[in-house]
Design a protein around this motif. Structure first.
Motif, mmCIF file in Angstrom:
data_model
loop_
_atom_site.group_PDB
_atom_site.id
_atom_site.type_symbol
_atom_site.label_atom_id
_atom_site.label_comp_id
_atom_site.label_asym_id
_atom_site.label_seq_id
_atom_site.Cartn_x
_atom_site.Cartn_y
_atom_site.Cartn_z
ATOM 1 N N LEU B 137 0.736 -0.912 0.000
ATOM 2 C CA LEU B 137 -0.185 0.027 -0.049
ATOM 3 C C LEU B 137 0.909 1.220 0.090
ATOM 4 N N THR B 138 0.215 2.447 -0.283
ATOM 5 C CA THR B 138 1.175 3.561 -0.438
ATOM 6 C C THR B 138 1.129 3.985 0.965
ATOM 7 N N GLY B 139 2.059 5.070 1.321
ATOM 8 C CA GLY B 139 2.334 5.507 2.453
ATOM 9 C C GLY B 139 1.077 6.107 3.025
ATOM 10 N N ARG B 140 0.376 7.153 2.128
ATOM 11 C CA ARG B 140 -0.845 7.625 2.655
ATOM 12 C C ARG B 140 -1.811 6.465 3.077
ATOM 13 N N GLU B 141 -1.896 5.426 2.149
ATOM 14 C CA GLU B 141 -2.852 4.374 2.699
ATOM 15 C C GLU B 141 -2.656 3.793 4.084
ATOM 16 N N ASN B 142 -1.305 3.690 4.259
ATOM 17 C CA ASN B 142 -0.883 3.162 5.632
ATOM 18 C C ASN B 142 -1.247 4.281 6.848
ATOM 19 N N ILE B 143 -1.334 5.301 6.199
ATOM 20 C CA ILE B 143 -1.530 6.308 7.420
ATOM 21 C C ILE B 143 -3.099 6.119 7.896
ATOM 22 N N THR B 144 -3.715 6.089 6.623
ATOM 23 C CA THR B 144 -5.259 5.742 7.078
ATOM 24 C C THR B 144 -5.491 4.634 7.944
ATOM 25 N N LEU B 145 -4.998 3.783 7.518
ATOM 26 C CA LEU B 145 -5.061 2.276 8.333
ATOM 27 C C LEU B 145 -4.498 2.452 9.840
ATOM 28 N N ASP B 175 2.932 8.887 -2.063
ATOM 29 C CA ASP B 175 1.693 8.189 -2.775
ATOM 30 C C ASP B 175 2.260 7.032 -3.557
ATOM 31 N N LEU B 176 3.428 6.655 -3.329
ATOM 32 C CA LEU B 176 3.862 5.185 -3.859
ATOM 33 C C LEU B 176 3.864 4.142 -3.025
ATOM 34 N N PRO B 177 3.539 2.714 -3.111
ATOM 35 C CA PRO B 177 3.729 1.791 -2.313
ATOM 36 C C PRO B 177 4.936 1.851 -1.570
ATOM 37 N N VAL B 178 4.866 1.498 -0.355
ATOM 38 C CA VAL B 178 5.981 1.357 0.810
ATOM 39 C C VAL B 178 6.983 0.597 0.406
ATOM 40 N N ARG B 179 6.799 -0.538 -0.398
ATOM 41 C CA ARG B 179 8.063 -1.342 -0.698
ATOM 42 C C ARG B 179 8.929 -0.914 -1.534
ATOM 43 N N GLY B 184 15.647 3.854 5.059
ATOM 44 C CA GLY B 184 15.475 5.217 5.715
ATOM 45 C C GLY B 184 14.204 5.811 5.578
ATOM 46 N N MET B 185 13.611 5.701 4.396
ATOM 47 C CA MET B 185 12.549 6.279 4.239
ATOM 48 C C MET B 185 11.182 5.732 4.758
ATOM 49 N N ILE B 186 11.446 4.544 5.003
ATOM 50 C CA ILE B 186 10.217 3.734 5.752
ATOM 51 C C ILE B 186 10.389 4.171 7.391
ATOM 52 N N VAL B 187 11.617 4.155 7.951
ATOM 53 C CA VAL B 187 11.700 4.679 9.090
ATOM 54 C C VAL B 187 11.218 6.210 9.242
ATOM 55 N N ARG B 188 11.432 7.096 8.378
ATOM 56 C CA ARG B 188 10.863 8.418 8.561
ATOM 57 C C ARG B 188 9.329 8.115 8.474
#
Lengths: 287, 282
Positions: B137-145, B175-179, B184-188
């Motif tokens: 899922l995108t970062g934004r979608e993960n925030i929603t979850l 807006d791109l998938p977290v994979r 470092g970006m994932i940590v952010r």
């Protein structure tokens, strides 16, 4: 699902790190709390279910309508072949077949097969986030519900083509579908736990569902075994199917069907509560 | 968190506590036939025909069923910890000493029903880098979850999204998938998410130390504002300077047991001597 329900009595005792410690909090109470908390997070479960579907079909133009198309082709070809084999009139047979296949294949059967991976699909989440386990059950239910509603288009179209209307009795399907929702949560908790512990259960469930498909009147009609029709009641899936199917065909399901379906659901729920309350504290180690 | 329907376990401010008494935890390790129901039933049948024997023996790794039953690895051995409001606790020890397992117990992930574990207060845990994020899922979608998990309504989720977006500075990557993210970006993203809502008890594994220097500076600033509002902080880390800066108390774990528990300076001194880490302040 007696075959996968029974092992819990024997197999679930093995990894019990804290068995000797006194149980001050009842396991069943904790399980009930988990279920209640899970239902309070229904929005999360719904979002998870939606995203599952979207991910599954990302990159295809038709999206979930691929399912609808596949089902339509299958029902069309099966209808033509079996109406010849059974010497039935297509106008009578195809509506029956379409609703039966949908209710079985994308309803009961899909639900039971999907429920096996309720917890194994969510390994990452279960290990890193403290979330009621019931959320995963509701997520599976949601996913199955969405697929089911996409496929429901097929029998509707068939009914329109043949100009058949089920009449006002169709509302009787609603309480029956509600019962299915209850069953689906119970089955997700039951089979989800069992399959997290024993990884060979899903194929066993698959084989059992295949057998049930043939012994349940889905592609054939109960009246074809007229003299022995009462034997069908020994198959609880027959009753579970009948209470939803008959209203769609403009008929009222028999009281016996409702009674058996209700009793089966109670058994599912009790089994689920028993197994879930016993495996809850170990699920994080199993997945 | 006002207006949230799911303030899981929130208690009156200043009354949070973690109490673990005599906790032992065995990890079942499933291998070979231990995952198979058929094999298990077959073995039970065979055992019933022959005579039964006692199953449990002592030891660190138990192989009481060499024919394929689960092996138990003892991750925690008789651990007792009391942590009260206001404490900033650091966990130190070797890899595999039981730090992360203890953290997961505190988070309610392992042994949620154990009667000798009592966690009061709303917990947020940053246990692994993905922290339950779905990589597809995108970062934004993960925030929603995440917002839905916390029981926020749509307006609150929008607010959370803005807050995290501002902090993580991922721009279009959100807006791109977290994979597709770098670690470092994932940590952010994970750090921004976990610290957006101030919990009463904050548990952190050492991964949050990743990220570039610029990020670490901002992370520490954000963390300090969160930490000042939480009742209890528990972190594990191998970065001793970080622990010295943040913690008022250290717990030194070894082989699943607590070797030493006390004020930071005391434990750190003993730990450094034992590890023969040159004391750079001396």
């Amino acid at each position: 699902m007696v075959s996968s329900g029974s092992p819990e009595h024997t197999g679930f005792k093995a990894p019990a790190p804290l068995d000797a410690a006194p149980r001050t909090r009842s396991r069943v109470m904790m399980a009930c709390k988990d279920i209640a908390d899970g239902f309070r997070l229904w929005r999360l479960a719904a979002t998870l279910g939606w995203l599952d579907i979207r991910l599954q079909f990302s990159g295809s133009t038709l999206g979930p309508f691929w399912l609808t198309l596949t089902t339509a082709i299958m029902i069309g070809s099966m209808g033509l072949i079996y109406s010849q084999l059974f010497h039935l009139v297509l106008k009578d047979y195809l509506p029956y077949l379409s609703i039966s296949i949908i209710l079985w294949q994308t309803g009961l059967s899909a639900l039971i097969l999907e429920s096996c991976s309720t917890f194994t699909r969510a390994t990452e989440t279960l290990r890193s986030v403290n979330m009621p386990y019931t959320v995963q059950a509701l997520r599976t239910m949601m996913r199955c519900g969405i697929v089911f509603s996409y496929n429901l288009v097929v029998p509707v179209v068939v009914f329109l083509i043949f100009g058949i209307s089920p009449g006002p009795d169709v509302v009787l399907a609603l309480p029956a579908l509600l019962l299915w929702l209850v069953d689906s949560v119970a089955l997700c908790l039951l089979l989800g736990c069992a399959c997290a512990r024993f990884r060979d259960i899903p194929p066993i469930v698959g084989s059992v569902m295949q057998i049930i498909f043939y012994i349940t009147p889905i592609i054939w009609e109960p009246k074809q075994v007229a003299a022995h029709a009462w034997l069908l009641y020994f198959n609880p899936f027959y009753s579970l199917l009948e209470i939803v199917r008959r209203p769609f065909l403009g008929q009222i399901p028999s009281a016996t069907s409702w009674l058996i379906a209700g009793a089966t659901s109670v058994v599912f729920c009790l089994l689920a509560l028993f197994v879930f309350s016993r495996s809850r504290s170990k699920l994080a180690f199993w997945v | 968190m006002s207006g949230s329907v799911f303030d899981a376990g929130r208690v009156a401010p200043g009354t949070s506590s973690i109490s673990i008494r005599d906790l032992s935890l065995d990890f079942p390790i499933f291998h070979g036939g231990a995952r198979s129901l058929k094999k298990l039933l077959f073995k039970r049948g065979k055992a019933a025909l022959t005579s039964s024997r006692s199953l449990r023996t002592g030891g660190e790794v138990r192989m009481d069923r060499p024919d394929g039953g689960p092996i138990y690895v003892q991750a925690l051995d008789d651990v007792s910890v009391e942590i009260r409001t206001g404490e900033r606790v650091g966990l130190i020890g070797h890899n595999g000493a039981g730090k992360s397992t203890l953290l997961r117990v505190m988070a309610g992930i392992y042994m949620p029903d154990a009667p000798n574990v009592d966690i009061r207060g709303q917990v947020a845990a940053l246990l692994d880098v993905n922290s339950g994020m779905n990589p597809e899922l995108t970062g934004r979608e993960n925030i929603t979850l995440m917002g839905r998990h916390k029981g926020l309504n749509t307006a609150q989720i929008r607010q959370l999204e803005q807050d995290v977006e501002e902090f993580a500075q991922l721009d279009t990557f959100l807006d791109l998938p977290v994979r597709l993210y770098s670690s470092g970006m994932i940590v952010r993203l994970g750090f921004g998410l976990a610290t957006a809502i101030t919990p009463q008890i904050l548990l952190m594994d050492e991964w949050f130390m990743a990220g570039d220097f610029h990020f670490r500076e901002r992370a520490e600033k954000r963390l300090s504002s969160v930490v000042n509002n939480t009742d209890i902080l528990v972190i594990t880390s191998h970065a001793l300077d970080v622990l010295e800066e943040w913690c008022t108390r250290l717990i030194w774990m070894e082989g699943g047991q607590i070797r030493m528990d006390g004020p930071t300076a005391e434990v750190m001194a003993a730990y450094r001597t034992d590890m023969q880490v040159p004391d750079d302040k001396a």
